[in-house]
Design a protein around this motif. Sequence first.
Motif, PDB file in Angstrom:
ATOM      1  N   ARG A  65      69.423  28.331  70.244  1.00 13.07           N
ATOM      2  CA  ARG A  65      69.318  29.702  70.772  1.00 13.07           C
ATOM      3  C   ARG A  65      70.551  30.058  71.595  1.00 13.07           C
ATOM      4  NH1 ARG A  65      63.944  28.289  72.336  1.00 13.07           N
ATOM      5  NH2 ARG A  65      64.468  28.545  74.537  1.00 13.07           N
ATOM      6  N   MET A 111      69.081  32.536  67.323  1.00 14.68           N
ATOM      7  CA  MET A 111      68.418  32.955  68.565  1.00 14.68           C
ATOM      8  C   MET A 111      66.898  32.953  68.440  1.00 14.68           C
ATOM      9  SD  MET A 111      71.041  35.954  69.841  1.00 14.68           S
ATOM     10  CE  MET A 111      70.145  36.363  71.352  1.00 14.68           C
ATOM     11  N   ASP A 112      66.387  32.849  67.206  1.00 15.18           N
ATOM     12  CA  ASP A 112      64.942  32.718  66.979  1.00 15.18           C
ATOM     13  C   ASP A 112      64.477  31.275  67.059  1.00 15.18           C
ATOM     14  OD1 ASP A 112      64.553  35.414  66.546  1.00 15.18           O
ATOM     15  OD2 ASP A 112      64.666  35.273  64.366  1.00 15.18           O
TER      16      ASP A 112
END
Length: 227
Positions: A213, A205-206
């Motif tokens: 993501r 998700m980073d």
Amino acid sequence: MSMMTTTETAKLLGVSSEAVRKMLKTGRLEQAGVAGRAILIDTDSVHRAHRDGKRSGRLWTQRTAWAALAILSGAEATWLSASELWRLRQRLAVLSAAEVHQLARNRAVVHRYRGGESVKQKLSQALAVTGAGALEDPVLANAFGLAAGAGMLEGYAKAGFAGMHARKLGLREDPVGDILIRELGFVQPLEGGKVPVAAIAVDLMDSIYIRERSAGRSKLEALLNAI
């Protein structure tokens, strides 16, 4: 890639320049380059931080963040008491993937470098691989609905690892480099050398890539729904 200065970022987020630098260290913001002595920050990461900042909740400590990720992965978190784990489970039952991602921001300190394939090979033996780096495993990549072979090395290590190996291997710091080392202050969550699947999800998700993501978010939502 669109970029913002530290001053512009601080103004948008309503924080100090020092806070912006700390957010870069924890990985909440993504450094995109430099202009002279000025740090340039990826605009998308700034807007994500701005949106996330509106969600309530004080960031978890590293130990609480890893306990949450362990619970979601079906693993034990022996470093918290039974009462702490019960309260954390209750909290997880009402959180979304985006909220967990936000609350777990302090899970590690991030260092990014650039290095050749031989350097990556050496480092991969010492890191607990995660995020985009974990996609080299076709089985794991398939579990996230992604293609195998990201070409990036990303992994966890104990605090102090990055600096020591950067000197040994001649790694160059690079804000958009393909070697990302996440350092932990304690090692219990990584015993056995495996990263909990929930941690891989929040690390994805980073990513600067929308598909990664989205895959991380979908997996984390599924793990939360199973609580």
